[in-house]
Design a protein around this motif. Sequence first.
Motif, PDB file in Angstrom:
ATOM      1  N   ARG A  29     -60.435  30.092  33.501  1.00 37.89           N
ATOM      2  CA  ARG A  29     -60.848  29.265  32.370  1.00 37.89           C
ATOM      3  C   ARG A  29     -62.284  28.800  32.589  1.00 37.89           C
ATOM      4  N   SER A  30     -62.914  28.346  31.515  1.00 33.70           N
ATOM      5  CA  SER A  30     -64.198  27.663  31.657  1.00 33.70           C
ATOM      6  C   SER A  30     -63.919  26.259  32.182  1.00 33.70           C
ATOM      7  N   VAL A  31     -64.936  25.619  32.721  1.00 32.08           N
ATOM      8  CA  VAL A  31     -64.760  24.241  33.198  1.00 32.08           C
ATOM      9  C   VAL A  31     -64.348  23.349  32.031  1.00 32.08           C
ATOM     10  N   ASN A  32     -64.967  23.530  30.871  1.00 33.12           N
ATOM     11  CA  ASN A  32     -64.630  22.722  29.704  1.00 33.12           C
ATOM     12  C   ASN A  32     -63.150  22.895  29.337  1.00 33.12           C
ATOM     13  N   ALA A  33     -62.685  24.132  29.297  1.00 33.00           N
ATOM     14  CA  ALA A  33     -61.280  24.392  28.965  1.00 33.00           C
ATOM     15  C   ALA A  33     -60.350  23.803  30.022  1.00 33.00           C
ATOM     16  N   GLN A  34     -60.761  23.862  31.288  1.00 31.94           N
ATOM     17  CA  GLN A  34     -59.925  23.308  32.355  1.00 31.94           C
ATOM     18  C   GLN A  34     -59.812  21.798  32.238  1.00 31.94           C
ATOM     19  N   ILE A  35     -60.933  21.125  31.966  1.00 31.32           N
ATOM     20  CA  ILE A  35     -60.907  19.676  31.792  1.00 31.32           C
ATOM     21  C   ILE A  35     -60.014  19.307  30.618  1.00 31.32           C
ATOM     22  N   GLU A  36     -60.136  20.021  29.513  1.00 32.98           N
ATOM     23  CA  GLU A  36     -59.295  19.748  28.348  1.00 32.98           C
ATOM     24  C   GLU A  36     -57.824  19.987  28.679  1.00 32.98           C
ATOM     25  N   TYR A  37     -57.522  21.044  29.416  1.00 33.52           N
ATOM     26  CA  TYR A  37     -56.144  21.349  29.817  1.00 33.52           C
ATOM     27  C   TYR A  37     -55.559  20.215  30.670  1.00 33.52           C
ATOM     28  N   VAL A  38     -56.339  19.760  31.657  1.00 29.60           N
ATOM     29  CA  VAL A  38     -55.868  18.699  32.555  1.00 29.60           C
ATOM     30  C   VAL A  38     -55.651  17.396  31.775  1.00 29.60           C
ATOM     31  N   LEU A  39     -56.590  17.060  30.893  1.00 23.11           N
ATOM     32  CA  LEU A  39     -56.444  15.850  30.084  1.00 23.11           C
ATOM     33  C   LEU A  39     -55.225  15.935  29.165  1.00 23.11           C
ATOM     34  N   ARG A  40     -55.064  17.059  28.501  1.00 19.57           N
ATOM     35  CA  ARG A  40     -53.929  17.221  27.586  1.00 19.57           C
ATOM     36  C   ARG A  40     -52.600  17.131  28.350  1.00 19.57           C
ATOM     37  N   ASP A  41     -52.537  17.751  29.520  1.00 21.50           N
ATOM     38  CA  ASP A  41     -51.316  17.717  30.324  1.00 21.50           C
ATOM     39  C   ASP A  41     -50.997  16.288  30.764  1.00 21.50           C
ATOM     40  N   ALA A  42     -52.011  15.552  31.200  1.00 21.05           N
ATOM     41  CA  ALA A  42     -51.795  14.165  31.624  1.00 21.05           C
ATOM     42  C   ALA A  42     -51.353  13.294  30.450  1.00 21.05           C
ATOM     43  N   LEU A  43     -51.960  13.489  29.298  1.00 24.44           N
ATOM     44  CA  LEU A  43     -51.581  12.716  28.107  1.00 24.44           C
ATOM     45  C   LEU A  43     -50.146  13.028  27.681  1.00 24.44           C
ATOM     46  N   ARG A  44     -49.783  14.305  27.728  1.00 23.28           N
ATOM     47  CA  ARG A  44     -48.422  14.702  27.344  1.00 23.28           C
ATOM     48  C   ARG A  44     -47.406  14.110  28.319  1.00 23.28           C
ATOM     49  N   LYS A  45     -47.673  14.226  29.610  1.00 23.78           N
ATOM     50  CA  LYS A  45     -46.749  13.706  30.619  1.00 23.78           C
ATOM     51  C   LYS A  45     -46.646  12.189  30.554  1.00 23.78           C
ATOM     52  N   GLY A  46     -47.714  11.521  30.133  1.00 26.60           N
ATOM     53  CA  GLY A  46     -47.713  10.063  29.999  1.00 26.60           C
ATOM     54  C   GLY A  46     -47.150   9.583  28.675  1.00 26.60           C
ATOM     55  N   GLY A  47     -46.705  10.515  27.833  1.00 25.07           N
ATOM     56  CA  GLY A  47     -46.115  10.155  26.549  1.00 25.07           C
ATOM     57  C   GLY A  47     -47.132   9.695  25.516  1.00 25.07           C
ATOM     58  N   ARG A  48     -48.381  10.027  25.706  1.00 24.38           N
ATOM     59  CA  ARG A  48     -49.433   9.581  24.795  1.00 24.38           C
ATOM     60  C   ARG A  48     -49.889  10.676  23.839  1.00 24.38           C
ATOM     61  N   LEU A  49     -49.357  11.886  23.988  1.00 26.56           N
ATOM     62  CA  LEU A  49     -49.714  13.002  23.122  1.00 26.56           C
ATOM     63  C   LEU A  49     -48.450  13.763  22.791  1.00 26.56           C
ATOM     64  N   LYS A  50     -48.179  13.895  21.510  1.00 27.03           N
ATOM     65  CA  LYS A  50     -47.001  14.647  21.108  1.00 27.03           C
ATOM     66  C   LYS A  50     -47.246  16.127  21.359  1.00 27.03           C
ATOM     67  N   PRO A  51     -46.244  16.844  21.883  1.00 26.59           N
ATOM     68  CA  PRO A  51     -46.429  18.275  22.102  1.00 26.59           C
ATOM     69  C   PRO A  51     -46.592  19.013  20.775  1.00 26.59           C
ATOM     70  N   ARG A  52     -47.441  20.023  20.784  1.00 19.72           N
ATOM     71  CA  ARG A  52     -47.607  20.851  19.605  1.00 19.72           C
ATOM     72  C   ARG A  52     -46.397  21.772  19.509  1.00 19.72           C
ATOM     73  N   PRO A  53     -46.031  22.208  18.312  1.00 22.56           N
ATOM     74  CA  PRO A  53     -44.888  23.117  18.169  1.00 22.56           C
ATOM     75  C   PRO A  53     -45.047  24.396  18.983  1.00 22.56           C
TER      76      PRO A  53
END
Length: 63
Positions: A29-53
């Motif tokens: 991945r690009s660094v930008n994509a990796q940062i976004e992936y890590v942030l999205r995963d942390a938000l999802r695991k913390g219950g702050r982001l609803k999973p996409r279908p």
Amino acid sequence: MSAEKKAYPLRISAAVLEAMQRWADDELRSVNAQIEYVLRDALRKGGRLKPRPSDPVDDDEST
């Protein structure tokens, strides 16, 4: 759901950026994509982001 992206300047230490670059390289991945992936995963695991279908369900979290 909109796939709109917004630019955001990020200040990050050199050590963290280098570690993210190595991780991104490992994941092809690009660094930008990796940062976004890590942030999205942390938000999802913390219950702050609803999973996409289209997001796969992580069976490890059901235990």
